[in-house]
Design a protein around this motif. Structure first.
Motif, mmCIF file in Angstrom:
data_model
loop_
_atom_site.group_PDB
_atom_site.id
_atom_site.type_symbol
_atom_site.label_atom_id
_atom_site.label_comp_id
_atom_site.label_asym_id
_atom_site.label_seq_id
_atom_site.Cartn_x
_atom_site.Cartn_y
_atom_site.Cartn_z
ATOM 1 N N PHE A 61 0.564 -1.114 -0.282
ATOM 2 C CA PHE A 61 0.271 -0.494 0.022
ATOM 3 C C PHE A 61 0.731 0.811 0.060
ATOM 4 C CE2 PHE A 61 -2.529 3.377 2.099
ATOM 5 C CZ PHE A 61 -3.845 2.460 0.872
ATOM 6 N N GLY A 62 1.948 0.929 0.643
ATOM 7 C CA GLY A 62 3.027 2.564 1.043
ATOM 8 C C GLY A 62 3.135 3.139 -0.270
ATOM 9 N N ALA A 63 3.834 1.574 -1.174
ATOM 10 C CA ALA A 63 4.241 1.829 -2.923
ATOM 11 C C ALA A 63 3.082 2.345 -3.513
ATOM 12 C CB ALA A 63 5.026 0.400 -3.481
ATOM 13 N N TRP A 64 1.975 1.366 -3.599
ATOM 14 C CA TRP A 64 1.585 2.754 -3.976
ATOM 15 C C TRP A 64 1.018 3.787 -3.603
ATOM 16 C CZ3 TRP A 64 -4.266 4.032 -3.216
ATOM 17 C CH2 TRP A 64 -5.470 4.371 -4.006
ATOM 18 N N ILE A 65 0.440 4.012 -2.226
ATOM 19 C CA ILE A 65 0.674 6.276 -2.203
ATOM 20 C C ILE A 65 2.148 6.904 -2.648
ATOM 21 C CG2 ILE A 65 0.573 7.173 -0.817
ATOM 22 C CD1 ILE A 65 -0.890 5.839 1.322
ATOM 23 N N PHE A 66 2.881 6.270 -2.777
ATOM 24 C CA PHE A 66 4.541 6.795 -3.064
ATOM 25 C C PHE A 66 4.477 7.289 -4.541
ATOM 26 C CE2 PHE A 66 5.498 7.219 1.421
ATOM 27 C CZ PHE A 66 6.824 8.384 1.726
ATOM 28 N N ARG A 67 3.403 5.754 -5.631
ATOM 29 C CA ARG A 67 4.184 6.056 -6.484
ATOM 30 C C ARG A 67 2.899 7.232 -7.465
ATOM 31 N NH1 ARG A 67 7.335 4.862 -10.908
ATOM 32 N NH2 ARG A 67 5.402 4.518 -12.581
ATOM 33 N N ARG A 131 14.191 6.151 -0.093
ATOM 34 C CA ARG A 131 14.561 5.782 1.560
ATOM 35 C C ARG A 131 14.560 6.266 2.494
ATOM 36 N NH1 ARG A 131 14.899 1.563 4.046
ATOM 37 N NH2 ARG A 131 16.439 0.306 4.600
ATOM 38 N N TYR A 132 15.563 6.988 2.791
ATOM 39 C CA TYR A 132 15.420 8.318 3.528
ATOM 40 C C TYR A 132 14.327 8.708 4.070
ATOM 41 C CZ TYR A 132 20.213 5.422 3.342
ATOM 42 O OH TYR A 132 20.510 3.984 2.978
ATOM 43 N N ARG A 137 11.222 0.773 1.791
ATOM 44 C CA ARG A 137 12.136 -0.329 1.539
ATOM 45 C C ARG A 137 11.809 -0.289 -0.298
ATOM 46 N NH1 ARG A 137 7.449 -2.535 4.134
ATOM 47 N NH2 ARG A 137 7.290 -3.482 2.898
ATOM 48 N N MET A 138 12.812 -1.255 0.076
ATOM 49 C CA MET A 138 13.595 -1.589 -1.416
ATOM 50 C C MET A 138 12.779 -1.769 -2.700
ATOM 51 S SD MET A 138 17.034 -0.405 -1.315
ATOM 52 C CE MET A 138 17.931 0.063 -0.858
ATOM 53 N N ASN A 139 12.152 -2.449 -2.292
ATOM 54 C CA ASN A 139 10.866 -3.711 -3.496
ATOM 55 C C ASN A 139 10.086 -2.044 -3.689
ATOM 56 O OD1 ASN A 139 10.105 -3.594 -0.878
ATOM 57 N ND2 ASN A 139 8.251 -4.726 -1.001
ATOM 58 N N GLU A 140 9.696 -1.148 -2.381
ATOM 59 C CA GLU A 140 8.491 -0.249 -2.751
ATOM 60 C C GLU A 140 8.840 1.090 -3.801
ATOM 61 O OE1 GLU A 140 5.945 -0.623 1.394
ATOM 62 O OE2 GLU A 140 8.176 0.270 1.743
ATOM 63 N N ALA A 142 11.719 0.244 -6.058
ATOM 64 C CA ALA A 142 11.543 -0.012 -6.959
ATOM 65 C C ALA A 142 10.246 0.023 -7.687
ATOM 66 C CB ALA A 142 11.669 -1.761 -6.921
ATOM 67 N N GLU A 143 9.022 -0.152 -7.014
ATOM 68 C CA GLU A 143 7.180 0.448 -7.426
ATOM 69 C C GLU A 143 7.590 1.427 -8.245
ATOM 70 O OE1 GLU A 143 3.698 -0.880 -8.775
ATOM 71 O OE2 GLU A 143 5.351 -2.342 -8.419
ATOM 72 N N ILE A 144 7.805 2.194 -7.397
ATOM 73 C CA ILE A 144 7.525 4.086 -7.265
ATOM 74 C C ILE A 144 8.147 4.172 -8.339
ATOM 75 C CG2 ILE A 144 8.167 5.685 -6.501
ATOM 76 C CD1 ILE A 144 7.260 5.093 -3.745
ATOM 77 N N LEU A 145 9.225 3.969 -8.973
ATOM 78 C CA LEU A 145 10.523 4.345 -10.180
ATOM 79 C C LEU A 145 10.243 3.214 -11.241
ATOM 80 C CD1 LEU A 145 13.573 4.959 -7.687
ATOM 81 C CD2 LEU A 145 11.723 6.554 -8.470
ATOM 82 N N GLY A 146 9.563 2.590 -11.208
ATOM 83 C CA GLY A 146 9.537 1.527 -12.227
ATOM 84 C C GLY A 146 10.547 0.436 -12.551
ATOM 85 N N LYS A 147 11.567 0.278 -12.444
ATOM 86 C CA LYS A 147 13.147 -0.099 -11.706
ATOM 87 C C LYS A 147 12.357 -1.376 -11.013
ATOM 88 C CE LYS A 147 15.365 4.232 -12.112
ATOM 89 N NZ LYS A 147 15.613 4.172 -13.102
ATOM 90 N N THR A 148 13.833 -2.167 -11.343
ATOM 91 C CA THR A 148 13.599 -3.544 -10.418
ATOM 92 C C THR A 148 14.282 -3.373 -8.975
ATOM 93 O OG1 THR A 148 15.639 -4.134 -11.465
ATOM 94 C CG2 THR A 148 14.266 -5.018 -12.863
#
Length: 171
Positions: A61-67, A131-132, A137-140, A142-148
């Protein structure tokens, strides 16, 4: 960690309480004008609330919001053609209960570090900020930036290594 299934059951206030400070801090680092930061933060939550039923739970969910926040920042910067905030503005965001001498030393170190962050590549700066400042987290990230996740870890590692090298040279 909050799961996708839990958030649709929570009210908007709970979502706001969980993420508003992180989103605000992410924007504050990148945008000079405080009013624009507040507007961007509000815009993100309006979008989150209006699209909450579209959240499918495949990603955190956090990655979705940060995207959503990251996309709002990109749109804002395209419109404003604004560069990141000056160092004085950023260093004043740190609040401590330390002695004045400690605060000054800490501020000088922080200013020096963030001066060095601006020498990194754009991708490295984005990873470091998420990150800071976003506390993600790294997986979040990656999701936000569209990278692995692997490429984000490499960007983070190289960025931190470069910062360590630059700070060592300064000392």
């Amino acid at each position: 960690m909050t799961t996708a299934i839990m958030y649709p059951k929570l009210n908007h206030q709970q979502i706001y309480e969980d993420y508003s400070a992180k989103i605000y801090r992410y924007f504050r680092y990148r945008v000079k004008n405080v009013w624009d930061v507040e507007d961007l933060t509000t815009t993100v939550f309006i979008k989150v609330y209006s699209k909450l039923e579209q959240y499918d739970g495949r990603h955190p969910f956090g990655a979705w919001i940060f995207r959503i926040a990251h996309n709002a920042l990109i749109d804002y910067m395209r419109k404003k053609r604004e560069s990141p905030v000056d160092q004085d503005t950023f260093s004043n965001m740190v609040a401590t209960d330390k002695l004045p001498e400690e605060c000054l030393l800490n501020q000088e170190t922080t200013e020096g570090l963030w001066d060095k962050v601006h020498t990194l590549t754009k991708d490295q700066r984005n990873v470091i900020a998420l990150r800071y400042l976003g506390d993600l987290r790294m997986n979040e990230i990656a999701e936000i930036l569209g990278k692995t996740e692997a490429s984000v870890k490499i960007l983070h590692f190289r960025g931190i290594k470069k910062l360590q090298q630059l700070m060592t040279e300064q000392a």
